[in-house]
Design an enzyme around this catalytic site. Structure first.
Site, PDB file in Angstrom:
ATOM      1  N   TYR A 143       0.844  -1.207   0.000  1.00  0.00           N
ATOM      2  CA  TYR A 143       0.000   0.000   0.000  1.00  0.00           C
ATOM      3  C   TYR A 143       0.880   1.259   0.000  1.00  0.00           C
ATOM      4  O   TYR A 143       0.834   2.058  -0.910  1.00  0.00           O
ATOM      5  CB  TYR A 143      -0.865   0.097   1.265  1.00  0.00           C
ATOM      6  CG  TYR A 143      -1.933  -0.936   1.504  1.00  0.00           C
ATOM      7  CD1 TYR A 143      -2.498  -1.675   0.478  1.00  0.00           C
ATOM      8  CD2 TYR A 143      -2.421  -1.131   2.809  1.00  0.00           C
ATOM      9  CE1 TYR A 143      -3.509  -2.601   0.749  1.00  0.00           C
ATOM     10  CE2 TYR A 143      -3.424  -2.045   3.076  1.00  0.00           C
ATOM     11  CZ  TYR A 143      -3.970  -2.785   2.055  1.00  0.00           C
ATOM     12  OH  TYR A 143      -4.963  -3.686   2.337  1.00  0.00           O
ATOM     13  N   SER A 144       1.679   1.437   1.073  1.00  0.00           N
ATOM     14  CA  SER A 144       2.349   2.719   1.304  1.00  0.00           C
ATOM     15  C   SER A 144       3.374   3.040   0.225  1.00  0.00           C
ATOM     16  O   SER A 144       4.011   2.151  -0.337  1.00  0.00           O
ATOM     17  CB  SER A 144       3.081   2.706   2.649  1.00  0.00           C
ATOM     18  OG  SER A 144       2.197   2.380   3.674  1.00  0.00           O
ATOM     19  N   GLU A 149      -7.608  -5.157   9.557  1.00  0.00           N
ATOM     20  CA  GLU A 149      -6.290  -4.954  10.159  1.00  0.00           C
ATOM     21  C   GLU A 149      -6.400  -4.396  11.572  1.00  0.00           C
ATOM     22  O   GLU A 149      -5.687  -4.814  12.471  1.00  0.00           O
ATOM     23  CB  GLU A 149      -5.478  -3.989   9.274  1.00  0.00           C
ATOM     24  CG  GLU A 149      -4.088  -3.693   9.809  1.00  0.00           C
ATOM     25  CD  GLU A 149      -3.177  -2.985   8.798  1.00  0.00           C
ATOM     26  OE1 GLU A 149      -3.615  -2.724   7.670  1.00  0.00           O
ATOM     27  OE2 GLU A 149      -2.021  -2.715   9.168  1.00  0.00           O
ATOM     28  N   GLU A 191      -2.044   9.860  15.561  1.00  0.00           N
ATOM     29  CA  GLU A 191      -2.742  11.120  15.232  1.00  0.00           C
ATOM     30  C   GLU A 191      -3.973  10.823  14.378  1.00  0.00           C
ATOM     31  O   GLU A 191      -5.052  11.378  14.586  1.00  0.00           O
ATOM     32  CB  GLU A 191      -1.808  12.083  14.474  1.00  0.00           C
ATOM     33  CG  GLU A 191      -0.676  12.668  15.303  1.00  0.00           C
ATOM     34  CD  GLU A 191       0.457  11.675  15.567  1.00  0.00           C
ATOM     35  OE1 GLU A 191       0.569  10.658  14.859  1.00  0.00           O
ATOM     36  OE2 GLU A 191       1.242  11.926  16.507  1.00  0.00           O
TER      37      GLU A 191
HETATM   38  C1  LIG Z   1       6.602  -1.414  11.423  1.00  0.00           C
HETATM   39  C2  LIG Z   1       5.835  -0.926  10.224  1.00  0.00           C
HETATM   40  C3  LIG Z   1       5.367  -1.834   9.296  1.00  0.00           C
HETATM   41  C4  LIG Z   1       4.682  -1.388   8.164  1.00  0.00           C
HETATM   42  N1  LIG Z   1       4.279  -2.313   7.237  1.00  0.00           N
HETATM   43  C5  LIG Z   1       3.662  -1.900   6.101  1.00  0.00           C
HETATM   44  C6  LIG Z   1       3.298  -2.836   5.088  1.00  0.00           C
HETATM   45  O1  LIG Z   1       3.522  -4.044   5.208  1.00  0.00           O
HETATM   46  N2  LIG Z   1       2.724  -2.365   3.957  1.00  0.00           N
HETATM   47  C7  LIG Z   1       2.455  -1.040   3.761  1.00  0.00           C
HETATM   48  O2  LIG Z   1       1.900  -0.695   2.723  1.00  0.00           O
HETATM   49  N3  LIG Z   1       2.780  -0.121   4.706  1.00  0.00           N
HETATM   50  C8  LIG Z   1       3.391  -0.517   5.866  1.00  0.00           C
HETATM   51  N4  LIG Z   1       3.753   0.398   6.830  1.00  0.00           N
HETATM   52  C9  LIG Z   1       3.530   1.819   6.554  1.00  0.00           C
HETATM   53  C10 LIG Z   1       2.474   2.479   7.436  1.00  0.00           C
HETATM   54  O3  LIG Z   1       1.175   2.095   7.044  1.00  0.00           O
HETATM   55  C11 LIG Z   1       2.696   3.999   7.324  1.00  0.00           C
HETATM   56  O4  LIG Z   1       3.967   4.262   7.883  1.00  0.00           O
HETATM   57  C12 LIG Z   1       1.648   4.778   8.083  1.00  0.00           C
HETATM   58  O5  LIG Z   1       0.396   4.663   7.464  1.00  0.00           O
HETATM   59  C13 LIG Z   1       2.041   6.281   8.148  1.00  0.00           C
HETATM   60  O6  LIG Z   1       2.366   6.775   6.913  1.00  0.00           O
HETATM   61  P1  LIG Z   1       3.749   7.549   6.641  1.00  0.00           P
HETATM   62  O7  LIG Z   1       4.860   6.725   7.188  1.00  0.00           O
HETATM   63  O8  LIG Z   1       3.803   7.907   5.197  1.00  0.00           O
HETATM   64  O9  LIG Z   1       3.672   8.847   7.524  1.00  0.00           O
HETATM   65  P2  LIG Z   1       2.920  10.203   7.145  1.00  0.00           P
HETATM   66  O10 LIG Z   1       1.527   9.904   6.682  1.00  0.00           O
HETATM   67  O11 LIG Z   1       3.783  11.009   6.227  1.00  0.00           O
HETATM   68  O12 LIG Z   1       2.832  10.904   8.547  1.00  0.00           O
HETATM   69  C14 LIG Z   1       3.910  11.655   9.122  1.00  0.00           C
HETATM   70  C15 LIG Z   1       3.418  12.289  10.405  1.00  0.00           C
HETATM   71  O13 LIG Z   1       2.346  13.211  10.100  1.00  0.00           O
HETATM   72  C16 LIG Z   1       1.177  12.866  10.837  1.00  0.00           C
HETATM   73  N5  LIG Z   1      -0.022  13.082  10.011  1.00  0.00           N
HETATM   74  C17 LIG Z   1      -0.201  12.713   8.720  1.00  0.00           C
HETATM   75  N6  LIG Z   1      -1.432  13.063   8.302  1.00  0.00           N
HETATM   76  C18 LIG Z   1      -2.055  13.638   9.348  1.00  0.00           C
HETATM   77  C19 LIG Z   1      -3.348  14.192   9.561  1.00  0.00           C
HETATM   78  N7  LIG Z   1      -4.265  14.222   8.583  1.00  0.00           N
HETATM   79  N8  LIG Z   1      -3.639  14.704  10.780  1.00  0.00           N
HETATM   80  C20 LIG Z   1      -2.714  14.675  11.802  1.00  0.00           C
HETATM   81  N9  LIG Z   1      -1.461  14.174  11.658  1.00  0.00           N
HETATM   82  C21 LIG Z   1      -1.142  13.662  10.456  1.00  0.00           C
HETATM   83  C22 LIG Z   1       1.313  11.400  11.168  1.00  0.00           C
HETATM   84  O14 LIG Z   1       0.537  11.039  12.305  1.00  0.00           O
HETATM   85  C23 LIG Z   1       2.812  11.271  11.411  1.00  0.00           C
HETATM   86  O15 LIG Z   1       3.125  11.655  12.712  1.00  0.00           O
HETATM   87  C24 LIG Z   1       4.438  -0.015   7.974  1.00  0.00           C
HETATM   88  C25 LIG Z   1       4.912   0.918   8.909  1.00  0.00           C
HETATM   89  C26 LIG Z   1       5.601   0.468  10.021  1.00  0.00           C
HETATM   90  C27 LIG Z   1       6.094   1.483  11.015  1.00  0.00           C
END
Ligand SMILES: Cc1cc2nc3c(=O)[nH]c(=O)nc-3n(C[C@H](O)[C@H](O)[C@H](O)COP(=O)(O)OP(=O)(O)OC[C@H]3O[C@@H](n4cnc5c(N)ncnc54)[C@H](O)[C@@H]3O)c2cc1C
Length: 392
Positions: A132-133, A248, A376
């Site tokens: 996804y990400s 999930e 958040e």
């Molecule tokens: C251990 C681990 C395993 C993972 N495994 C997978 C996987 O198998 N497959 C996959 O696809 N993804 C995976 N992920 C990814 C995970 O789903 C994303 O890291 C998560 O959804 C956050 O997205 P981001 O890292 O892009 O952070 P961002 O979305 O860029 O967020 C950065 C910061 O901004 C804040 N923020 C963002 N938007 C808002 C809002 N609207 N309001 C308030 N605050 C906000 C967030 O809370 C965070 O503090 C994994 C992540 C981790 C840590």
């Protein structure tokens, strides 16, 4: 709600407990080479054999229909099963095929997809990862840019995914890709099943702060897959994805794992009182955490009891996830402080206490409030759907 379990449920609990006592003899974990991240235990030989035994009993995909290899367990049986497995620290790993690929295929897959893929999830032939990400699409998942373009009987995929847990150990991927670039962002996404050995896929490791290789970057360069691997209707993938995210977040094992961890810490403190001598704040924190674990369990039971009553939890599941992941972090910091100078020692150190579990827990729990949706975002869902506040 009624907090008592029925006689039938209690007898199922005894069955699970005796299975675990038989399979996980004292000292089993000393021979288990586990590198874990967010419960994703590496499938070494011991874990593989253990999981095959679960599959034979219909426990690996316990909630699934019998015809697909499950046992059609009630929601409460699933709660009991997850609690007992988590409490025992059993090497069940986290199986994305069971958690959401299979359930999504049962809802939206073609008959051919169901018969080709579902049996191979329960016999562990296929290990799935979730794509996804992307670098610019995490919390705002609908912003994904990886594209899948129709070309005759195939789709051609180009783009990049990130944080893909277990991509290096999976043979299939559950992929969200954009199929319509003109449509509003939620309306141009489709879901695909992708063989991870397809030409054009490159997997690069990402090492996390605990030093483990759990997740990866995955690059797609002109990756060609047959159109029969599109799941459900083209461009309607977002709706499937939202359902998969609900699968999930409704997981329930967190409080059982914490209960076990707290029990071990308390036993350690009783046997080694010098570690809490003159540390009244640690003693009161342990008491506080034991209360908070009960709250986390009650929040999870609330989700389960809604499901058992045929209702779909949404903000209730996000609150349970938020509370239990933040509590995991509070628990780990307390454990590290209690152990003092021994706290930060890696399990490989000969001086490590409690097999270095506190150090692992502390480092790995940092990601718990990010994976599967950040704290958040969980709070925002709670504010809008739970409290009925208007969107900001
Ligand atoms: C251990 C681990 C395993 C993972 N495994 C997978 C996987 O198998 N497959 C996959 O696809 N993804 C995976 N992920 C990814 C995970 O789903 C994303 O890291 C998560 O959804 C956050 O997205 P981001 O890292 O892009 O952070 P961002 O979305 O860029 O967020 C950065 C910061 O901004 C804040 N923020 C963002 N938007 C808002 C809002 N609207 N309001 C308030 N605050 C906000 C967030 O809370 C965070 O503090 C994994 C992540 C981790 C840590």
């Amino acid at each position: 709600m009624d907090f008592r379990f029925t006689d039938e449920e209690e007898s199922f609990r005894s069955e699970v407990k005796s299975f675990l006592a038989e399979e996980l003899k004292p000292g089993w974990s000393d021979h288990f080479d586990s590198e874990s991240e967010m419960g994703v235990a590496v499938q070494g030989e011991f874990a593989k054999t253990f999981n095959k035994k679960l599959a034979e009993r219909g426990w690996l995909a316990i909630a699934w229909p019998k015809k697909y290899g499950g046992m059609e367990a009630s929601v409460m049986q699933q709660v009991i099963y997850n609690e007992e497995m988590a409490y025992a620290g059993a090497p069940v790993g986290f199986n994305m095929g069971v958690a959401w690929v299979g359930p999504s295929l049962m809802l939206y897959g073609t008959d051919e997809q169901k018969s080709e893929f579902i049996p191979k999830i329960t016999n562990l032939e296929h290990i799935w990862c979730t794509l996804y990400s992307e670098p610019a699409a995490g919390s705002d998942l609908a912003a994904i840019q990886t594209k899948a373009v129709r070309d005759g009987d195939d789709f051609v995929i180009n783009g990049q995914k990130i944080w893909t847990t277990g991509a290096h150990r999976s043979n299939w991927g559950w992929l969200a890709a954009r199929t319509d670039f003109e449509a509003p962002k939620h309306k141009g996404i489709s879901m695909f099943l992708v063989p991870m050995d397809a030409p054009g896929i490159t997997i690069r490791p990402l090492i996390n702060m605990a030093g483990d290789h759990g997740f990866n970057e995955v690059f797609f360069e002109d990756v060609r897959i047959p159109a029969k691997y599109l799941v459900g209707q083209e461009n309607m993938g977002w709706y499937m994805l939202a359902v998969a995210l609900d699968f999930e977040r409704s997981s329930i094992a967190g409080s059982a794992r914490l209960r076990r961890g707290l029990g071990e810490l308390i036993e350690f403190a009783k046997a080694n009182p010098q570690f809490i001598h003159n540390k009244p704040e640690i003693r009161t924190r342990l008491a506080e955490i034991s209360i908070e674990i009960e709250i986390a369990a009650a929040l999870s039971y609330r989700v389960a009891s809604l499901q058992a009553g045929g209702k779909a939890p949404n903000y209730e599941a996000t609150i349970a996830k938020l509370y239990s992941t933040e509590l995991t972090q509070r628990f780990s910091s307390t454990g590290i402080e209690l152990l003092g100078m021994y706290g930060p020692l890696h399990p490989k150190s000969k001086w490590a206490k409690l097999k270095g579990g506190m150090e692992r827990g502390y480092q790995l729990s940092v990601s718990a409030t990010i994976a599967g949706g950040t704290s958040e975002v969980m709070k925002t869902i709670g504010a809008i759907r739970g409290l009925g506040l208007p969107r900001a």
